[in-house]
Design an enzyme around this catalytic site. Sequence first.
Site, mmCIF file in Angstrom:
data_model
loop_
_atom_site.group_PDB
_atom_site.id
_atom_site.type_symbol
_atom_site.label_atom_id
_atom_site.label_comp_id
_atom_site.label_asym_id
_atom_site.label_seq_id
_atom_site.Cartn_x
_atom_site.Cartn_y
_atom_site.Cartn_z
ATOM 1 N N CYS A 94 0.884 -1.165 0.000
ATOM 2 C CA CYS A 94 0.000 0.000 0.000
ATOM 3 C C CYS A 94 0.925 1.219 0.000
ATOM 4 C CB CYS A 94 -0.972 -0.032 1.184
ATOM 5 S SG CYS A 94 -0.210 -0.126 2.823
ATOM 6 N N TRP A 95 0.529 2.312 0.593
ATOM 7 C CA TRP A 95 1.362 3.504 0.538
ATOM 8 C C TRP A 95 2.655 3.324 1.339
ATOM 9 C CZ3 TRP A 95 3.006 7.244 -2.072
ATOM 10 C CH2 TRP A 95 3.662 8.332 -1.504
#
Length: 194
Positions: A94-95
Amino acid sequence: MTDVHRSLDELDSIAGLAWVDVRAPCEYLRGHIPGAMNVPILDDAERAQVGIAYAQQGPMAAKLLGLELVGPRLAGLVRRYQELAEKGPVALYCWRGGMRSGLVGRLLRDLGIPVMIARGGYRAHRHQVMAWLAERIPPLVVLHGYTGSGKTLLLRRLTGRYPVVDLEGIGRHRGSTFGAVGLETQPTQLQFES
């Protein structure tokens, strides 16, 4: 349970690895690890709702809303990840390699589906790309000239005999005001750099 987090370098060395971006489609479109597929846990509108809940009501309210939104689709997401894992190794990100990929990764591992999580997520990939661009670019010969002078044709003839990087081709743009006409959608700046 052993730690399923792996560095980007460790993951890059695994043959046949499927990169899976669990972020919302709008985040994926802005930039992603090259070759990664998007299997988001929240769509764009849901991500916005969770962000608003976080800002107005705090982290716990945002987490609970996220669980409510993804709950009805959870079995379908698990099936999708199971299909991917049956074909070979899977790495989620994810980020930052935290909440979203960690949540999905723990759930899948608890269900017996082997996945790994990219330590640092897409942000670590971006730092790695920027460091590489700043430090490792060898001396280059830059080809420039007037529009229509045959630069792209020359690059194509050199390909195979010399290392060639066609920036206009990668950027899907020919460098003029109407340079994108007739070409596929241009990548974002983040994706172009990756």
